[in-house]
Design an enzyme around this catalytic site. Structure first.
Site, PDB file in Angstrom:
ATOM      1  N   LYS A  56     -77.522 -40.956 -10.391  1.00  0.00           N
ATOM      2  CA  LYS A  56     -78.429 -39.868 -10.771  1.00  0.00           C
ATOM      3  C   LYS A  56     -79.262 -40.187 -12.007  1.00  0.00           C
ATOM      4  O   LYS A  56     -80.359 -39.644 -12.184  1.00  0.00           O
ATOM      5  CB  LYS A  56     -77.632 -38.583 -11.001  1.00  0.00           C
ATOM      6  CG  LYS A  56     -77.083 -37.943  -9.739  1.00  0.00           C
ATOM      7  CD  LYS A  56     -78.184 -37.321  -8.914  1.00  0.00           C
ATOM      8  CE  LYS A  56     -77.610 -36.459  -7.794  1.00  0.00           C
ATOM      9  NZ  LYS A  56     -78.674 -35.760  -7.046  1.00  0.00           N
ATOM     10  N   SER A 313     -71.652 -44.142  -4.582  1.00  0.00           N
ATOM     11  CA  SER A 313     -72.663 -43.423  -5.361  1.00  0.00           C
ATOM     12  C   SER A 313     -72.172 -42.843  -6.680  1.00  0.00           C
ATOM     13  O   SER A 313     -72.984 -42.494  -7.539  1.00  0.00           O
ATOM     14  CB  SER A 313     -73.263 -42.301  -4.516  1.00  0.00           C
ATOM     15  OG  SER A 313     -72.245 -41.412  -4.078  1.00  0.00           O
TER      16      SER A 313
END
Length: 419
Positions: A56, A313
């Protein structure tokens, strides 16, 4: 390339180069354990190893960089997030020396609040608002409009998508060739639309599979309906990917995907992968970060002999959740079950019941609930075993001895109340 301009790959390259002032490329590691299991070349793109332990940061940095370039007077950024996006934005705010106001639900765990504050330092203000995310989002957007801030969306933003594409740029450079398949987790679609947007141009021979949790399949819903739709219910366990509605911009860039491209990962099965990666490989993954590895078992025959890259992720896992993860994993694997037992109220009944346990069975929970009749009482009992097939023998012995029982392991309503 539906929804993507030919300039996108160049913009992704520029975003990747700019990111180097913030952190080095994350490792692309061949995983021997998984490669041997599936007879393939399995590589992990370790986004759990960024400074904020998720990808992110890439999108937040790139969006902030672009805004600061075009509007240097813009010094207030606002977002709504209870997780990785908040931490990424906080880190970027400190890097650029701008102010960030981060809205989080009142129910956000203190650990996530503390980490966000650590990354942002004096450059961020955290506002706890709303019991549910929709309330938090509305408050953040109202504040942003009132204060003249720039709202930094977690995924449905062209500059954020461009930043997430840097994962694909690094992947291709590190591998030195096009992988046969890339497995990408999907929440709102920012990572998936960014990586595929770059690789479909730079490595057109590469195929893709998208992974969603069973309880949050927003991409699959969009594919089936031909447009983003809001899911009526979302299972929040895979919090990094539990998104009720795919983004409009991300859908424009993913509308070429078909139903067969989407793999669904059961929430409890993801827990098995999390524990396995921790115990075998020493890799800490959050539920969303483990999804790409988890679904390899569903495409085992398809990937044999091929080069596969799984994007892990994120690794923001609170170890206070470890007992829950272990519990879910055991139940999915059939190694733990819960029963309500109707126990005769007579001397020796409990001793008689205990003789029915096999040598690999263990009582993990025993709770007297209530008397259902003068001569009987209800018992909640949890049993763990080493092999799933042991339960068939155990229940057969109970039936032979005329012990009345009910298996409530898969009864969501009852286990939520009793377990």
């Amino acid at each position: 390339m539906t929804g993507i301009s030919q300039a996108f790959p160049l913009a992704a390259l520029a975003a990747t180069r700019a990111l180097r002032q913030l952190f080095p490329e994350t490792p692309l590691q061949r995983n021997d354990f998984l490669s041997a299991r599936y007879g393939a070349e399995i590589w992990l793109k370790r986004e759990d190893l960024t400074p904020v332990r998720s990808y992110k940061l890439r999108g937040a940095f790139n969006a902030m960089r672009k805004v600061r370039t075009s509007r240097p007077e813009q010094r207030l950024f606002v977002c709504a997030s209870a997780g990785n996006h908040a931490q990424g934005m906080a880190f970027a705010c400190r890097h650029f020396g701008v102010q960030g106001t981060i809205f989080m639900p009142v129910t956000t765990p203190q650990q996530k609040i503390d980490k966000t504050r650590t990354f942002g330092g004096e450059n961020v203000t955290i506002v706890l608002e709303g019991d549910y995310f929709d309330q938090t989002l509305a408050a953040a957007q109202a504040f942003c409009a009132e204060q003249g801030g720039h709202f930094l969306a977690p995924f449905d933003d062209a500059d954020v998508i461009e930043g997430q594409a840097s994962v694909g740029v690094e992947m291709l450079e590190q591998l030195g060739r096009a992988p046969d398949l890339v497995v990408l987790p999907v929440g709102g679609g920012g990572l998936a639309s960014g990586v595929t947007g770059y690789l479909r141009a730079a490595a057109p021979e590469t195929a893709f599979r998208f992974v969603e949790p069973v309880g949050g399949a927003s991409l699959l819903g969009a594919i089936l309906e031909g447009r983003p739709v809001k899911l009526p219910k979302v299972n929040s366990f895979v919090d990094g990917a539990a998104v009720a509605r795919l983004g409009d911009l991300t859908w424009q860039r993913l509308d070429w995907a078909c139903e067969a491209d989407v793999l669904l990962a059961p929430e409890d099965r993801i827990c098995i992968t999390m524990l396995e990666m921790l115990n075998v490989e020493g890799i800490v993954l959050e539920p969303a970060g483990a999804m790409s590895v988890n679904v390899l078992q569903d495409i085992a025959e398809e990937i044999r002999g091929k080069t596969v890259v799984c994007v892990t992720s994120g690794g923001n896992f609170d170890f206070e959740r470890l007992p829950e993860v272990k519990e879910r994993a055991q139940r999915y694997a059939g190694l733990k079950k819960y029963f309500i037992l109707r126990m005769p109220q007579r001397p020796g009944a409990l001793r008689e019941f205990l003789t029915m346990l096999g040598p690999e069975d263990d009582v993990s929970r025993f709770e007297y609930l209530k008397k259902s009749a003068r001569n009987f009482g209800s018992i909640l009992i949890g049993i763990e075993t080493k092999r799933a097939e042991n339960f068939a023998a155990f229940t057969a012995r109970m039936e032979e001895a005329a012990f009345a029982y009910r298996d409530i392991t898969d009864d969501e309503a009852l286990t939520e109340i009793l377990v």
